[in-house]
Design a protein around this motif. Structure first.
Motif, PDB file in Angstrom:
ATOM      1  N   VAL A 216      -5.278 -38.539 -39.017  1.00  0.00           N
ATOM      2  CA  VAL A 216      -4.290 -38.837 -37.866  1.00  0.00           C
ATOM      3  C   VAL A 216      -5.200 -38.106 -36.772  1.00  0.00           C
ATOM      4  O   VAL A 216      -5.959 -38.989 -35.589  1.00  0.00           O
ATOM      5  CB  VAL A 216      -2.846 -38.246 -37.586  1.00  0.00           C
ATOM      6  CG1 VAL A 216      -2.238 -38.526 -36.392  1.00  0.00           C
ATOM      7  CG2 VAL A 216      -2.195 -38.919 -38.294  1.00  0.00           C
TER       8      VAL A 216
ATOM      9  N   VAL B 231       1.346 -43.086 -44.015  1.00  0.00           N
ATOM     10  CA  VAL B 231       1.195 -42.953 -43.148  1.00  0.00           C
ATOM     11  C   VAL B 231       1.249 -44.192 -42.158  1.00  0.00           C
ATOM     12  O   VAL B 231       0.520 -44.818 -41.752  1.00  0.00           O
ATOM     13  CB  VAL B 231       0.691 -40.840 -42.436  1.00  0.00           C
ATOM     14  CG1 VAL B 231       0.536 -40.268 -43.443  1.00  0.00           C
ATOM     15  CG2 VAL B 231      -1.061 -41.532 -41.608  1.00  0.00           C
TER      16      VAL B 231
ATOM     17  N   VAL C  15       1.548 -43.705 -37.551  1.00  0.00           N
ATOM     18  CA  VAL C  15       2.290 -43.150 -36.793  1.00  0.00           C
ATOM     19  C   VAL C  15       1.906 -43.458 -35.099  1.00  0.00           C
ATOM     20  O   VAL C  15       1.735 -44.772 -35.054  1.00  0.00           O
ATOM     21  CB  VAL C  15       0.231 -41.456 -36.624  1.00  0.00           C
ATOM     22  CG1 VAL C  15       0.498 -41.103 -37.551  1.00  0.00           C
ATOM     23  CG2 VAL C  15      -0.972 -42.539 -36.159  1.00  0.00           C
TER      24      VAL C  15
ATOM     25  N   ARG D 168       2.793 -39.197 -33.104  1.00  0.00           N
ATOM     26  CA  ARG D 168       3.734 -38.270 -34.239  1.00  0.00           C
ATOM     27  C   ARG D 168       4.174 -39.352 -35.568  1.00  0.00           C
ATOM     28  O   ARG D 168       4.583 -40.669 -35.512  1.00  0.00           O
ATOM     29  CB  ARG D 168       5.251 -38.679 -33.408  1.00  0.00           C
ATOM     30  CG  ARG D 168       6.603 -38.389 -33.734  1.00  0.00           C
ATOM     31  CD  ARG D 168       7.761 -39.199 -32.682  1.00  0.00           C
ATOM     32  NE  ARG D 168       7.638 -40.017 -32.622  1.00  0.00           N
ATOM     33  CZ  ARG D 168       8.211 -41.527 -33.195  1.00  0.00           C
ATOM     34  NH1 ARG D 168       8.609 -42.005 -33.778  1.00  0.00           N
ATOM     35  NH2 ARG D 168       8.215 -42.184 -32.672  1.00  0.00           N
ATOM     36  N   PHE D 169       4.554 -38.754 -36.216  1.00  0.00           N
ATOM     37  CA  PHE D 169       3.799 -39.102 -38.154  1.00  0.00           C
ATOM     38  C   PHE D 169       5.926 -40.521 -37.946  1.00  0.00           C
ATOM     39  O   PHE D 169       7.059 -40.144 -37.458  1.00  0.00           O
ATOM     40  CB  PHE D 169       4.663 -38.464 -39.327  1.00  0.00           C
ATOM     41  CG  PHE D 169       3.173 -37.303 -39.170  1.00  0.00           C
ATOM     42  CD1 PHE D 169       2.898 -36.616 -38.691  1.00  0.00           C
ATOM     43  CD2 PHE D 169       2.367 -38.427 -39.870  1.00  0.00           C
ATOM     44  CE1 PHE D 169       1.774 -36.185 -38.830  1.00  0.00           C
ATOM     45  CE2 PHE D 169       1.231 -37.825 -39.821  1.00  0.00           C
ATOM     46  CZ  PHE D 169       1.210 -36.827 -39.490  1.00  0.00           C
TER      47      PHE D 169
ATOM     48  N   ASP E 130       6.073 -42.416 -40.326  1.00  0.00           N
ATOM     49  CA  ASP E 130       6.862 -43.053 -41.857  1.00  0.00           C
ATOM     50  C   ASP E 130       5.368 -42.069 -42.369  1.00  0.00           C
ATOM     51  O   ASP E 130       4.618 -42.143 -42.287  1.00  0.00           O
ATOM     52  CB  ASP E 130       6.612 -44.524 -41.597  1.00  0.00           C
ATOM     53  CG  ASP E 130       7.064 -44.901 -43.770  1.00  0.00           C
ATOM     54  OD1 ASP E 130       7.024 -43.910 -44.081  1.00  0.00           O
ATOM     55  OD2 ASP E 130       6.617 -46.046 -43.566  1.00  0.00           O
ATOM     56  N   VAL E 131       6.081 -42.070 -43.860  1.00  0.00           N
ATOM     57  CA  VAL E 131       5.068 -40.982 -44.255  1.00  0.00           C
ATOM     58  C   VAL E 131       5.531 -41.361 -46.541  1.00  0.00           C
ATOM     59  O   VAL E 131       6.523 -41.336 -46.397  1.00  0.00           O
ATOM     60  CB  VAL E 131       4.756 -39.542 -44.338  1.00  0.00           C
ATOM     61  CG1 VAL E 131       3.959 -39.051 -44.977  1.00  0.00           C
ATOM     62  CG2 VAL E 131       4.896 -39.011 -42.570  1.00  0.00           C
TER      63      VAL E 131
ATOM     64  N   THR F  90       0.124 -33.424 -44.246  1.00  0.00           N
ATOM     65  CA  THR F  90       0.803 -33.442 -43.477  1.00  0.00           C
ATOM     66  C   THR F  90      -0.176 -33.338 -42.512  1.00  0.00           C
ATOM     67  O   THR F  90      -0.538 -33.271 -40.760  1.00  0.00           O
ATOM     68  CB  THR F  90       2.090 -34.896 -42.550  1.00  0.00           C
ATOM     69  OG1 THR F  90       2.657 -32.903 -43.054  1.00  0.00           O
ATOM     70  CG2 THR F  90       2.669 -35.914 -44.007  1.00  0.00           C
TER      71      THR F  90
ATOM     72  N   ASP G  20       1.957 -30.463 -37.887  1.00  0.00           N
ATOM     73  CA  ASP G  20       1.282 -32.585 -38.411  1.00  0.00           C
ATOM     74  C   ASP G  20       0.210 -32.236 -37.578  1.00  0.00           C
ATOM     75  O   ASP G  20       0.043 -31.653 -36.298  1.00  0.00           O
ATOM     76  CB  ASP G  20       2.168 -32.866 -38.247  1.00  0.00           C
ATOM     77  CG  ASP G  20       3.053 -33.655 -36.639  1.00  0.00           C
ATOM     78  OD1 ASP G  20       3.865 -33.638 -36.898  1.00  0.00           O
ATOM     79  OD2 ASP G  20       1.987 -33.291 -35.454  1.00  0.00           O
TER      80      ASP G  20
ATOM     81  N   SER H  27       9.861 -37.738 -39.006  1.00  0.00           N
ATOM     82  CA  SER H  27       9.541 -38.693 -39.032  1.00  0.00           C
ATOM     83  C   SER H  27      10.514 -39.564 -37.884  1.00  0.00           C
ATOM     84  O   SER H  27      11.494 -38.015 -37.564  1.00  0.00           O
ATOM     85  CB  SER H  27       9.505 -39.424 -39.841  1.00  0.00           C
ATOM     86  OG  SER H  27       9.857 -38.662 -40.712  1.00  0.00           O
TER      87      SER H  27
ATOM     88  N   HIS I  26       9.930 -38.686 -44.876  1.00  0.00           N
ATOM     89  CA  HIS I  26       8.864 -37.666 -45.791  1.00  0.00           C
ATOM     90  C   HIS I  26      10.100 -38.212 -47.466  1.00  0.00           C
ATOM     91  O   HIS I  26      11.107 -38.239 -47.129  1.00  0.00           O
ATOM     92  CB  HIS I  26       9.081 -36.392 -45.843  1.00  0.00           C
ATOM     93  CG  HIS I  26       7.626 -36.183 -44.661  1.00  0.00           C
ATOM     94  ND1 HIS I  26       8.236 -35.156 -44.308  1.00  0.00           N
ATOM     95  CD2 HIS I  26       7.045 -36.570 -43.797  1.00  0.00           C
ATOM     96  CE1 HIS I  26       7.541 -34.838 -43.187  1.00  0.00           C
ATOM     97  NE2 HIS I  26       6.603 -35.971 -42.800  1.00  0.00           N
TER      98      HIS I  26
ATOM     99  N   VAL J 227      -0.535 -36.639 -48.186  1.00  0.00           N
ATOM    100  CA  VAL J 227      -0.921 -37.763 -48.026  1.00  0.00           C
ATOM    101  C   VAL J 227      -1.977 -38.725 -48.915  1.00  0.00           C
ATOM    102  O   VAL J 227      -1.682 -40.055 -48.633  1.00  0.00           O
ATOM    103  CB  VAL J 227      -0.759 -38.182 -47.033  1.00  0.00           C
ATOM    104  CG1 VAL J 227       0.036 -37.591 -45.455  1.00  0.00           C
ATOM    105  CG2 VAL J 227      -2.380 -37.440 -46.054  1.00  0.00           C
TER     106      VAL J 227
END
Length: 310
Positions: free
Chosen positions: A63, A86, A88, A95-96, A98-99, A128, A166, A173, A179, A189
């Protein structure tokens, strides 16, 4: 060899149907060799979005390296990073959303198996919050915040596990994704493995044979640098998840790529293009070709798609 103005396309210059989504890799594909986005490509991306076609950047980059394209994500704001590990929101400070992590136990098993199969390998751990690496791992991009220690220490470091920060500037998330795996605030990740002597594809083959049961192995670098995600995690699997949520089928997706980490995505998409500068495996796996990244090959295809729309 196709030119930038005349890429190979289905049905005499247009896709079989107007796509709903364009998925493109960045390095060696959308970006020029100096890591910039050309004016022509910026205009093509904006025109696609204006025509109702979503554009997703799908990259191996972390990211923190997404600033180069942050301004060119339009409606949805989302980007798929770290080879699918990930998702974002670039409109929300990275902003995350999905991880999909690699569990520490699996990462440790990979380290031990790859070391045994390819002595001399060194490792880095991408979490992250950022990257940390072994003393002999080449610092491809120096990170003053990186912790330098053995892979075993980096995978079992309580401070790294519990760090809730992060790399995008905001924590956590949202919604239906999140996570998984270790259940801690700073998941892995991607695991990276480098070998100073083996050829890149040779190293990839050895590592997959030795430890493929523990993770997904790929590469995107011209050096013997492997990128390892959790089992089943790839650009394709994460893109497919987000397309399904939008009611978009693979036949409505056009994808672009140049390296082995793009292969699953290119095979999944209904229409796929290899760049003229692509790895031989990518050229062999895709039906269509476009010009090199230095000649705006992605923009050339988008222009033809838009020209062919009713």
């Amino acid at each position: 060899m196709t030119s930038a103005t005349e890429p190979e396309t289905p049905a005499a210059g247009r896709t079989a149907a107007t796509p709903r989504l364009i998925a493109t890799d960045l390095d060696g594909t959308l970006l020029r060799d100096d890591k910039t986005v050309s004016d022509r490509t910026v205009a093509a991306l904006a025109a696609a979005e204006a025509a109702g076609i979503e554009v997703f950047f799908v990259t191996g980059r972390p990211v923190r390296w997404m600033d180069v394209v942050r301004d060119h994500v339009h409606g949805h704001g989302l980007a798929i990073c770290a080879n699918g590990a990930v998702v974002v929101d670039l409109h929300d400070g990275g902003r995350f959303v999905d991880v999909r992590p690699l569990e520490s136990a699996a990462a440790l098993a990979i380290v031990h198996a790859v070391r045994a199969a390819a002595p001399g390998a060194s490792f880095a751990v991408e979490r992250t919050s950022g990257i940390h690496y072994e003393p002999h791992y080449p610092p491809f991009q120096l990170d003053p915040c990186a912790r330098i220690a053995s892979a075993e220490e980096l995978l079992d470091d309580e401070e790294l596990l519990d760090n809730d920060g992060d790399e995008g500037g905001s924590g956590g998330s949202d919604g239906g994704h999140g996570h998984e795996g270790d259940g801690r605030g700073n998941p892995i990740v991607k695991l990276l493995a480098f070998h100073p002597e083996l050829a890149p594809d040779e190293f990839l083959g050895l590592a997959r044979t030795a430890a493929g049961e523990h993770g997904s192995f790929t590469r995107s670098s011209p050096t013997a640098l492997l990128e390892i995600s959790g089992p089943g995690v790839s650009k394709a699997s994460t893109l497919a998840r987000y397309c399904a949520e939008r009611g978009i089928g693979p036949e409505q997706v056009v994808a672009f790529g140049d390296m082995p980490n793009d292969l699953e995505m290119l095979s999944w998409a209904g229409t796929s293009y290899a760049m003229a500068n692509a790895h031989p495996e990518v050229l062999a796996a895709t039906t269509y070709r476009t010009a090199a990244n230095t000649e705006d090959g992605v923009a050339a295809v988008i222009e033809q798609i838009l020209h062919g729309m009713p």
